[in-house]
Design a protein around this motif. Structure first.
Motif, PDB file in Angstrom:
ATOM      1  N   LEU A 149       9.655  12.587  -1.086  1.00 48.42           N
ATOM      2  CA  LEU A 149       8.916  11.427  -1.565  1.00 48.42           C
ATOM      3  C   LEU A 149       7.422  11.740  -1.703  1.00 48.42           C
ATOM      4  N   VAL A 150       6.855  12.438  -0.725  1.00 54.92           N
ATOM      5  CA  VAL A 150       5.446  12.812  -0.811  1.00 54.92           C
ATOM      6  C   VAL A 150       5.216  13.707  -2.034  1.00 54.92           C
ATOM      7  N   THR A 151       6.108  14.667  -2.260  1.00 53.18           N
ATOM      8  CA  THR A 151       5.990  15.558  -3.422  1.00 53.18           C
ATOM      9  C   THR A 151       6.065  14.762  -4.721  1.00 53.18           C
ATOM     10  N   TYR A 152       7.021  13.844  -4.798  1.00 56.73           N
ATOM     11  CA  TYR A 152       7.164  13.005  -5.988  1.00 56.73           C
ATOM     12  C   TYR A 152       5.886  12.200  -6.237  1.00 56.73           C
ATOM     13  N   ARG A 153       5.356  11.572  -5.182  1.00 55.54           N
ATOM     14  CA  ARG A 153       4.150  10.750  -5.336  1.00 55.54           C
ATOM     15  C   ARG A 153       2.936  11.605  -5.683  1.00 55.54           C
ATOM     16  N   PHE A 154       2.890  12.826  -5.166  1.00 48.79           N
ATOM     17  CA  PHE A 154       1.765  13.706  -5.480  1.00 48.79           C
ATOM     18  C   PHE A 154       1.745  14.051  -6.969  1.00 48.79           C
ATOM     19  N   TYR A 155       2.900  14.394  -7.512  1.00 52.15           N
ATOM     20  CA  TYR A 155       2.971  14.824  -8.914  1.00 52.15           C
ATOM     21  C   TYR A 155       3.154  13.668  -9.902  1.00 52.15           C
ATOM     22  N   ASN A 156       3.409  12.476  -9.399  1.00 57.83           N
ATOM     23  CA  ASN A 156       3.565  11.288 -10.253  1.00 57.83           C
ATOM     24  C   ASN A 156       2.638  10.192  -9.747  1.00 57.83           C
ATOM     25  N   ARG A 157       1.371  10.482  -9.739  1.00 60.05           N
ATOM     26  CA  ARG A 157       0.370   9.548  -9.192  1.00 60.05           C
ATOM     27  C   ARG A 157       0.387   8.233  -9.956  1.00 60.05           C
ATOM     28  N   GLY A 158       0.214   7.182  -9.179  1.00 56.35           N
ATOM     29  CA  GLY A 158       0.181   5.860  -9.786  1.00 56.35           C
ATOM     30  C   GLY A 158       1.531   5.177  -9.844  1.00 56.35           C
TER      31      GLY A 158
END
Length: 174
Positions: A149-158
């Motif tokens: 989830l952290v990786t997803y949020r990092f690369y898909n900001r916003g």
């Protein structure tokens, strides 16, 4: 007399203390292949916010915590549940007086269920302090989903959605 905060905090649980994060910034950077340190503050805050999201979704915790629940009755209530699973201890105050386990209430740590042995009036103020600990059986799986989830949020900001793969993996812990 009544405290003003109780008038505002009817049936509300607040996180009082939060343990250390189950993942380090270095763990996430290695998993997500983040090579520089320019984004360390963002990664650190994503770890905390994503952990809170997973904990809220599953009602399980990834680090030891203390929660406080405030009740001011508008009806007679004698059964309460921990805001998170695996509550290992509880402390109960009614109108400023600390109750005694077995004499005044029963607490089941397996279910997080607290049952008062007496009913209290509609003007009673009850404060329950819950000690909540991690569940080792779910710890590694939830930590992996936290990494994802952290990786997803990092690369898909916003974005605020939870990816389906993460949601499907943590659904069994709900």
């Amino acid at each position: 007399g009544r405290n003003a905060p109780f008038l505002e905090l009817n049936d509300m649980s607040l996180l009082i203390t939060d343990g250390s994060e189950p993942l380090s910034t270095a763990d996430v950077k290695a998993w997500a292949k983040i090579e520089n340190s320019d984004e360390d503050i963002l990664v650190s805050s994503l770890i905390t916010s994503c952990r809170h999201e997973i904990e809220s979704y599953t009602k399980m915790v990834l680090c030891n915590q203390t929660w406080r629940t405030f009740y001011q009755f508008d009806y007679a209530k004698t059964i309460f549940y921990s805001p998170r699973m695996t509550a290992t201890a509880v402390s109960v105050d009614v109108d400023g007086t600390t109750l005694t386990e077995d004499t005044d209430y029963l607490f089941n740590s397996n279910t997080g269920r607290l049952k008062l042995k007496n009913e209290y009036g509609t003007d009673s103020e009850i404060t329950i302090t819950w000690t909540v600990q991690t569940t080792l059986s779910a710890q590694s799986a939830l930590k992996q989903e936290l990494l994802d989830l952290v990786t997803y949020r990092f690369y898909n900001r916003g974005t605020s959605d939870m990816p389906n793969l993460v949601k499907e993996a943590i659904n069994k812990y709900r």
